[in-house]
Write a protein that holds these residues in place. Structure first.
Motif, PDB file in Angstrom:
ATOM      1  N   GLY A 224       3.882   9.221  11.574  1.00  0.00           N
ATOM      2  CA  GLY A 224       3.334  10.377  10.887  1.00  0.00           C
ATOM      3  C   GLY A 224       1.876  10.607  11.243  1.00  0.00           C
ATOM      4  N   GLU A 225       1.507  11.862  11.396  1.00  0.00           N
ATOM      5  CA  GLU A 225       0.138  12.206  11.748  1.00  0.00           C
ATOM      6  C   GLU A 225      -0.759  12.312  10.523  1.00  0.00           C
ATOM      7  OE1 GLU A 225       0.714  15.786  13.983  1.00  0.00           O
ATOM      8  OE2 GLU A 225       1.111  14.689  15.832  1.00  0.00           O
ATOM      9  N   ASP A 226      -0.169  12.279   9.320  1.00  0.00           N
ATOM     10  CA  ASP A 226      -0.948  12.299   8.091  1.00  0.00           C
ATOM     11  C   ASP A 226      -1.132  10.878   7.576  1.00  0.00           C
ATOM     12  OD1 ASP A 226      -1.044  15.116   8.105  1.00  0.00           O
ATOM     13  OD2 ASP A 226       0.930  15.228   7.166  1.00  0.00           O
ATOM     14  N   ARG A 227      -2.076  10.712   6.649  1.00  0.00           N
ATOM     15  CA  ARG A 227      -2.293   9.422   6.002  1.00  0.00           C
ATOM     16  C   ARG A 227      -2.054   9.574   4.510  1.00  0.00           C
ATOM     17  NH1 ARG A 227      -1.599   5.637   9.324  1.00  0.00           N
ATOM     18  NH2 ARG A 227      -2.486   4.222   7.778  1.00  0.00           N
ATOM     19  N   LEU A 228      -1.358   8.613   3.952  1.00  0.00           N
ATOM     20  CA  LEU A 228      -1.003   8.622   2.534  1.00  0.00           C
ATOM     21  C   LEU A 228      -1.485   7.319   1.921  1.00  0.00           C
ATOM     22  CD1 LEU A 228       0.636  10.405   0.510  1.00  0.00           C
ATOM     23  CD2 LEU A 228       2.598   8.956   1.038  1.00  0.00           C
ATOM     24  N   CYS A 229      -2.202   7.418   0.808  1.00  0.00           N
ATOM     25  CA  CYS A 229      -2.682   6.234   0.112  1.00  0.00           C
ATOM     26  C   CYS A 229      -1.857   6.039  -1.150  1.00  0.00           C
ATOM     27  CB  CYS A 229      -4.162   6.385  -0.230  1.00  0.00           C
ATOM     28  SG  CYS A 229      -5.218   6.471   1.238  1.00  0.00           S
ATOM     29  N   VAL A 230      -1.091   4.949  -1.200  1.00  0.00           N
ATOM     30  CA  VAL A 230      -0.171   4.688  -2.306  1.00  0.00           C
ATOM     31  C   VAL A 230      -0.680   3.494  -3.105  1.00  0.00           C
ATOM     32  CG1 VAL A 230       2.201   4.139  -2.947  1.00  0.00           C
ATOM     33  CG2 VAL A 230       1.754   5.594  -0.956  1.00  0.00           C
ATOM     34  N   CYS A 231      -0.775   3.665  -4.424  1.00  0.00           N
ATOM     35  CA  CYS A 231      -1.253   2.586  -5.289  1.00  0.00           C
ATOM     36  C   CYS A 231      -0.224   1.466  -5.350  1.00  0.00           C
ATOM     37  CB  CYS A 231      -1.529   3.128  -6.690  1.00  0.00           C
ATOM     38  SG  CYS A 231      -2.106   1.860  -7.842  1.00  0.00           S
ATOM     39  N   LEU A 232      -0.679   0.245  -5.164  1.00  0.00           N
ATOM     40  CA  LEU A 232       0.216  -0.906  -5.195  1.00  0.00           C
ATOM     41  C   LEU A 232       0.680  -1.227  -6.614  1.00  0.00           C
ATOM     42  CD1 LEU A 232      -1.687  -3.206  -2.662  1.00  0.00           C
ATOM     43  CD2 LEU A 232       0.316  -1.771  -2.226  1.00  0.00           C
ATOM     44  N   VAL A 245      -6.949   6.792  -8.605  1.00  0.00           N
ATOM     45  CA  VAL A 245      -7.652   7.537  -9.655  1.00  0.00           C
ATOM     46  C   VAL A 245      -6.916   7.458 -10.987  1.00  0.00           C
ATOM     47  CG1 VAL A 245      -8.702   9.144  -8.018  1.00  0.00           C
ATOM     48  CG2 VAL A 245      -6.455   9.674  -8.989  1.00  0.00           C
ATOM     49  N   VAL A 246      -5.650   7.037 -10.963  1.00  0.00           N
ATOM     50  CA  VAL A 246      -4.855   6.961 -12.198  1.00  0.00           C
ATOM     51  C   VAL A 246      -5.072   5.643 -12.928  1.00  0.00           C
ATOM     52  CG1 VAL A 246      -2.514   6.968 -13.157  1.00  0.00           C
ATOM     53  CG2 VAL A 246      -3.120   8.571 -11.328  1.00  0.00           C
ATOM     54  N   CYS A 247      -4.924   4.520 -12.178  1.00  0.00           N
ATOM     55  CA  CYS A 247      -4.999   3.216 -12.849  1.00  0.00           C
ATOM     56  C   CYS A 247      -6.114   2.318 -12.322  1.00  0.00           C
ATOM     57  CB  CYS A 247      -3.657   2.495 -12.737  1.00  0.00           C
ATOM     58  SG  CYS A 247      -3.300   1.902 -11.057  1.00  0.00           S
ATOM     59  N   GLY A 248      -6.804   2.777 -11.276  1.00  0.00           N
ATOM     60  CA  GLY A 248      -7.880   1.960 -10.722  1.00  0.00           C
ATOM     61  C   GLY A 248      -7.415   0.855  -9.803  1.00  0.00           C
ATOM     62  N   GLY A 249      -6.102   0.793  -9.523  1.00  0.00           N
ATOM     63  CA  GLY A 249      -5.570  -0.251  -8.667  1.00  0.00           C
ATOM     64  C   GLY A 249      -5.866  -0.026  -7.199  1.00  0.00           C
ATOM     65  N   GLU A 250      -5.595  -1.049  -6.392  1.00  0.00           N
ATOM     66  CA  GLU A 250      -5.804  -0.947  -4.958  1.00  0.00           C
ATOM     67  C   GLU A 250      -4.713  -0.092  -4.322  1.00  0.00           C
ATOM     68  OE1 GLU A 250      -6.086  -4.736  -3.137  1.00  0.00           O
ATOM     69  OE2 GLU A 250      -7.902  -5.332  -4.246  1.00  0.00           O
ATOM     70  N   THR A 251      -5.063   0.584  -3.244  1.00  0.00           N
ATOM     71  CA  THR A 251      -4.116   1.448  -2.542  1.00  0.00           C
ATOM     72  C   THR A 251      -3.836   0.935  -1.140  1.00  0.00           C
ATOM     73  OG1 THR A 251      -5.871   2.908  -1.726  1.00  0.00           O
ATOM     74  CG2 THR A 251      -4.852   3.477  -3.846  1.00  0.00           C
ATOM     75  N   GLU A 252      -2.667   1.301  -0.640  1.00  0.00           N
ATOM     76  CA  GLU A 252      -2.273   0.964   0.728  1.00  0.00           C
ATOM     77  C   GLU A 252      -2.199   2.255   1.539  1.00  0.00           C
ATOM     78  OE1 GLU A 252       1.408  -1.288   3.090  1.00  0.00           O
ATOM     79  OE2 GLU A 252       1.659  -0.592   1.024  1.00  0.00           O
ATOM     80  N   SER A 253      -2.846   2.252   2.693  1.00  0.00           N
ATOM     81  CA  SER A 253      -2.856   3.439   3.548  1.00  0.00           C
ATOM     82  C   SER A 253      -1.674   3.390   4.506  1.00  0.00           C
ATOM     83  CB  SER A 253      -4.168   3.518   4.335  1.00  0.00           C
ATOM     84  OG  SER A 253      -4.184   4.665   5.156  1.00  0.00           O
ATOM     85  N   LEU A 254      -0.876   4.464   4.509  1.00  0.00           N
ATOM     86  CA  LEU A 254       0.332   4.520   5.322  1.00  0.00           C
ATOM     87  C   LEU A 254       0.352   5.796   6.156  1.00  0.00           C
ATOM     88  CD1 LEU A 254       2.862   3.695   2.444  1.00  0.00           C
ATOM     89  CD2 LEU A 254       2.006   2.067   4.146  1.00  0.00           C
ATOM     90  N   GLY A 255       0.953   5.715   7.332  1.00  0.00           N
ATOM     91  CA  GLY A 255       1.259   6.927   8.064  1.00  0.00           C
ATOM     92  C   GLY A 255       2.352   7.691   7.337  1.00  0.00           C
TER      93      GLY A 255
END
Length: 441
Positions: A224-232, A245-255
């Motif tokens: 994927g050419e976009d980047r998505l940050c998903v909270c773990l 921004v919802v829970c303050g948790g760490e995020t993982e950056s994914l294509g």
């Protein structure tokens, strides 16, 4: 009965340990669709869709039609060519660098529409002003769209011609548009859940489309050419890096791959094109518009990117070309003598009695090939269930090796007699249907 030998499927056989020099093949969905004889490139960014892929797209279109019609959408068909003058009136003609344009013998300018906001607004203007009693109105179509991509790549993920579902809402007020927007977003979620794909809705800029609300629907996948940050922790997704921004948790950056986009457009198109409605009192007013898209061929390829291994396709269960592949014994073997053509025909008829499997079973009748070779080819194609009539068909009662397609890997077979096999398939189909009903509710 449908036989594999009758399928038009120009497979590309690559010698073992061969080095692939075609640098235009840049992702696994593109590679596997081509090697398995599902698509064929006809030029840069253009593809012929061959029979097995066409079956998958047909199934995907049925699923999307049911989803969008469940919230009241009505099916229409608009011309492929849109007058350029409409795009001039909305100010988009000069801002879209990827438009394909043509001129007719009368020197009138048209464009091969990548999207139809202007065409729908012009239609509503032509038949209007419509009464507020007819609102909200949701019209949709499924058709091929065109973009003159500067660098088409990744096969069906970024092509110049692509199949797309596009829907257009007309509303009396912004509040009405917002309520409809959420209902249609829920329909989107149900569609992706039925495909068993984890697709995230994320806020996005409106860009040249304009409007007040814009969301992209992103499917995590490596090319994927976009980047998505998903909270773990809470699984909230956004395109912004950093803590959730919802829970303050760490995020993982994914294509990720954009498989859909939704907008509330306001009056950007209705105002200049005079698409009006008559309210309960007072003069006519511009319609508040919204629009919704799902890239169908892109979604097909993106789902394969998300589920497949580097060597084998893996399909969402509901859109596999065929749900079941039956592999008979090799001709001339002991198994062939005991479980040959007549036995395979009886097995096919019994399997066809399972609700949901009628016309969805393929028989690999290339009986001169070994079972092992056909099994490898079937696994590469990713049929959800492969039923092998092997050595255990000599048992009393005969037993069948059943392989279930699993994302990213091969599964170990189970041995089942005919009654056990029918129960397993019936339970699986009923379970899938129950999940669909639960998602709709």
């Amino acid at each position: 009965m449908r036989y594999l030998s009758q399928i038009f499927q120009p497979i590309i056989t690559i010698p073992k340990n061969a080095k692939i020099k075609n640098t235009e093949i840049t992702c696994k969905s593109q590679k596997l669709l081509l090697e398995c004889g599902l698509v064929r490139p006809t030029g840069t960014g253009f593809f012929s869709i061959l029979p097995l892929a066409r079956r998958s797209i047909d199934k995907l279109e049925v699923l999307i039609r049911k989803g969008i019609e469940s919230v009241g959408a009505q099916n229409i068909t608009l011309p492929t060519l849109t007058p350029s003058s409409l795009w001039e009136k909305t100010g988009r003609l000069g801002s879209e660098a990827e438009l394909l344009t043509v001129e007719d013998r009368h020197e009138k300018q048209y464009l091969l529409a990548p999207t139809y906001e202007e065409a729908v607004a012009d239609l509503l203007s032509d038949v209007g002003p419509i009464s507020y009693k007819q609102l909200p109105l949701l019209l949709y179509q499924i058709s091929n769209k065109f973009r003159d991509e500067h660098r088409p790549k990744h096969g069906l993920l970024r092509a110049r011609e692509f199949a797309m579902m596009d829907a257009y809402g007309a509303h009396a007020t912004l509040a009405c548009a917002e309520r409809a927007y959420e209902r249609i977003s829920e329909a989107y979620r149900r569609i992706f859940e039925e495909l068993q794909l984890q697709v995230f809705r994320v806020s996005a800029p409106s860009g040249v489309m304009g409007g007040s609300v814009s969301h992209e629907w992103q499917l995590p996948a490596a090319p994927g050419e976009d980047r998505l940050c998903v909270c773990l922790s809470c699984h909230h997704a956004s395109t912004s890096e950093g803590r959730c921004v919802v829970c303050g948790g760490e995020t993982e950056s994914l294509g990720s791959i954009e498989v859909g986009h939704t907008f509330i457009l306001g009056t950007k198109y209705s105002d200049p094109l005079k698409a009006h409605f008559i309210p309960p009192s007072g003069p006519a007013e511009p319609l508040v518009m919204s629009c919704y898209g799902i890239g169908i061929t892109r979604l097909l390829a993106a789902s394969l990117e998300a589920l497949s291994s580097d060597k084998s396709l893996r399909w969402p269960r509901h859109i596999a070309p065929y749900s079941v592949l039956v592999i008979g014994p090799k001709e001339g073997s002991k198994e062939w003598s005991a479980h040959g053509v007549d036995s395979i025909d009886r097995l096919y008829r019994r399997l066809s009695e399972v609700p949901g499997l009628t016309n969805d079973i393929l028989v690999d009748d290339r009986h001169t090939l070994t079972i092992g070779k056909r099994l490898l080819m079937g696994d590469k194609m990713g049929f959800p269930y492969i039923i092998v009539c092997g050595r255990s068909t000599l048992d009393n009662p005969p037993k069948y090796e059943v392989y279930k397609s699993v994302p990213h890997q091969q599964s170990a077979p189970v041995l089942l007699n005919l009654e056990e096999l029918l129960i397993m398939l019936t339970d699986k189909v009923e379970c899938d249907n129950l999940k669909i009903l639960e998602n709709k509710n």
